[in-house]
Design a protein around this motif. Structure first.
Motif, mmCIF file in Angstrom:
data_model
loop_
_atom_site.group_PDB
_atom_site.id
_atom_site.type_symbol
_atom_site.label_atom_id
_atom_site.label_comp_id
_atom_site.label_asym_id
_atom_site.label_seq_id
_atom_site.Cartn_x
_atom_site.Cartn_y
_atom_site.Cartn_z
ATOM 1 N N ILE A 8 -64.695 -50.232 -83.665
ATOM 2 C CA ILE A 8 -64.228 -49.659 -82.744
ATOM 3 C C ILE A 8 -64.194 -50.153 -81.341
ATOM 4 N N GLY A 11 -61.897 -55.770 -78.383
ATOM 5 C CA GLY A 11 -62.244 -57.118 -77.101
ATOM 6 C C GLY A 11 -62.667 -58.163 -77.863
ATOM 7 N N ARG A 12 -63.385 -58.927 -77.128
ATOM 8 C CA ARG A 12 -63.985 -60.413 -77.580
ATOM 9 C C ARG A 12 -65.005 -60.186 -78.726
ATOM 10 N N PHE A 13 -65.968 -59.101 -77.998
ATOM 11 C CA PHE A 13 -67.036 -58.825 -79.123
ATOM 12 C C PHE A 13 -66.571 -58.216 -80.346
ATOM 13 N N GLY A 14 -65.921 -57.009 -80.168
ATOM 14 C CA GLY A 14 -65.675 -56.169 -81.348
ATOM 15 C C GLY A 14 -64.766 -57.094 -82.077
ATOM 16 N N ILE A 33 -57.700 -48.310 -79.008
ATOM 17 C CA ILE A 33 -56.391 -47.406 -78.367
ATOM 18 C C ILE A 33 -55.448 -48.094 -77.969
ATOM 19 N N THR A 53 -60.848 -43.107 -79.674
ATOM 20 C CA THR A 53 -62.003 -42.419 -80.356
ATOM 21 C C THR A 53 -63.117 -41.416 -79.827
ATOM 22 N N ILE A 74 -66.675 -50.929 -77.544
ATOM 23 C CA ILE A 74 -65.798 -50.542 -76.266
ATOM 24 C C ILE A 74 -66.575 -51.257 -74.954
ATOM 25 N N GLY A 75 -66.105 -51.845 -74.333
ATOM 26 C CA GLY A 75 -66.826 -52.512 -73.294
ATOM 27 C C GLY A 75 -66.427 -52.354 -71.802
ATOM 28 N N LYS A 99 -72.430 -51.714 -78.438
ATOM 29 C CA LYS A 99 -72.869 -52.737 -77.581
ATOM 30 C C LYS A 99 -72.957 -51.932 -76.152
HETATM 31 P P1 ADP Z 1 -64.981 -57.221 -74.561
HETATM 32 O O1 ADP Z 1 -66.113 -57.180 -73.137
HETATM 33 O O2 ADP Z 1 -65.953 -57.313 -75.692
HETATM 34 O O3 ADP Z 1 -64.036 -58.206 -74.383
HETATM 35 P P2 ADP Z 1 -63.326 -55.065 -73.918
HETATM 36 O O4 ADP Z 1 -63.866 -54.348 -72.626
HETATM 37 O O5 ADP Z 1 -62.266 -56.204 -73.538
HETATM 38 O O6 ADP Z 1 -64.387 -55.887 -74.534
HETATM 39 O O7 ADP Z 1 -62.750 -54.297 -75.030
HETATM 40 C C1 ADP Z 1 -63.093 -53.390 -75.188
HETATM 41 C C2 ADP Z 1 -61.898 -52.456 -76.178
HETATM 42 O O8 ADP Z 1 -62.153 -51.096 -76.268
HETATM 43 C C3 ADP Z 1 -60.371 -52.573 -75.589
HETATM 44 O O9 ADP Z 1 -59.711 -53.415 -76.393
HETATM 45 C C4 ADP Z 1 -60.038 -51.199 -75.311
HETATM 46 O O10 ADP Z 1 -58.562 -50.977 -75.584
HETATM 47 C C5 ADP Z 1 -60.796 -50.305 -76.437
HETATM 48 N N1 ADP Z 1 -61.253 -48.998 -75.837
HETATM 49 C C6 ADP Z 1 -61.403 -48.593 -74.703
HETATM 50 N N2 ADP Z 1 -61.628 -47.269 -74.905
HETATM 51 C C7 ADP Z 1 -61.230 -46.810 -75.925
HETATM 52 C C8 ADP Z 1 -61.216 -45.557 -76.867
HETATM 53 N N3 ADP Z 1 -61.332 -44.432 -76.274
HETATM 54 N N4 ADP Z 1 -60.976 -45.547 -77.988
HETATM 55 C C9 ADP Z 1 -60.820 -46.752 -78.564
HETATM 56 N N5 ADP Z 1 -60.770 -47.871 -78.106
HETATM 57 C C10 ADP Z 1 -60.947 -48.198 -76.750
#
Ligand code: ADP
Length: 218
Positions: A8, A11-14, A33, A53, A74-75, A99
């Motif tokens: 779920i 981003g970079r990590f997921g 999302i 989610t 979700i970061g 995370k």
């Molecule tokens: P990272 O620091 O690993 O790059 P990000 O903050 O860029 O992480 O990414 C987090 C991801 O989580 C984003 O793609 C965002 O759209 C997603 N996200 C945030 N809120 C929700 C949610 N309520 N349900 C599903 N995905 C979500």
């Protein structure tokens, strides 16, 4: 049959977890999302779905409780991360990895029962810092706030000595659990094992003792 993984937050990590698991041939459901993010993963993951989610109905409709392991990456929103984890827990998901963004986030996650909490940025920062402080330290894995496992290149100062000669257990409180020598690995090396040039020592102990030992190598 049980499905494998759901990730779920792409981003970079997921995203990187999702890619890696898929490359290993595992079934992964990718959820985010953001539709653009989901489209990026359509050809990588087994299934890629748009969904919020924090909405229990969404997680239920995805059959999330049938997954062996769910990773919450979700970061950008601590609130969404916490709420998602709470719902996953309530729905009975067995293994949840989350995370954490900071210590406060971690505390809440552990209270609501996340099985594993990871801090990729903090941990990687620490590993890189140790590598910057000492060129001999190749890797650093935290076991707790005070204990770690370190991979250290044996400097010239150690070559030719045996583990007894060095007596790291008595002098530094450290245990050398293995020595990597080229392609070989000597697990639980005997006390009379002599250190060769380019050996990599894998040792375990308190961070303060590892730091003292690092200095001894310089
Ligand atoms: P990272 O620091 O690993 O790059 P990000 O903050 O860029 O992480 O990414 C987090 C991801 O989580 C984003 O793609 C965002 O759209 C997603 N996200 C945030 N809120 C929700 C949610 N309520 N349900 C599903 N995905 C979500």
């Amino acid at each position: 049959m049980k499905k494998e993984f759901a990730v779920i937050g792409l981003g970079r990590f997921g995203g990187s977890i999702c890619r890696e698991l898929s490359d290993e041939g595992l079934e992964v459901m990718a959820i985010d999302i953001d539709e653009d993010r989901v489209n990026e993963f359509a050809s990588i993951a087994s299934h890629a779905v748009v969904g919020d989610t924090t909405d229990e109905a969404v997680l239920k409709s995805l059959g999330i409780r049938n997954f062996d392991h769910v990773i919450v990456a979700i970061g950008d929103s601590i609130q969404a991360s916490i709420l998602t984890t709470l719902i996953l827990k309530e729905l009975g998901v067995k293994h949840i990895t989350v995370k954490a963004q900071n210590d406060y986030h971690e505390k809440v996650l552990s209270k609501i029962g996340a099985d594993k909490i990871v801090h990729p940025e903090r941990d990687m920062g620490r590993r890189i810092a140790h590598n910057l402080i000492s060129n001999n330290v190749l890797d650093y894995l935290e076991l707790s706030d005070e204990h770690s496992i370190a991979e250290i290149v044996a400097s010239k100062k150690l070559v030719g000595y045996t583990l007894i000669d060095l007596d790291v257990r008595a002098k530094y409180g450290l245990n050398i659990v293995a020595i990597k020598r080229g392609k070989d690995i000597i697990v639980s090396p005997p006390a009379d094992e002599e250190i060769h040039r380019d050996d990599i020592l894998i040792l375990i102990g308190a961070d303060s003792d590892i730091n003292r030992f690092e200095k001894r190598l310089l």
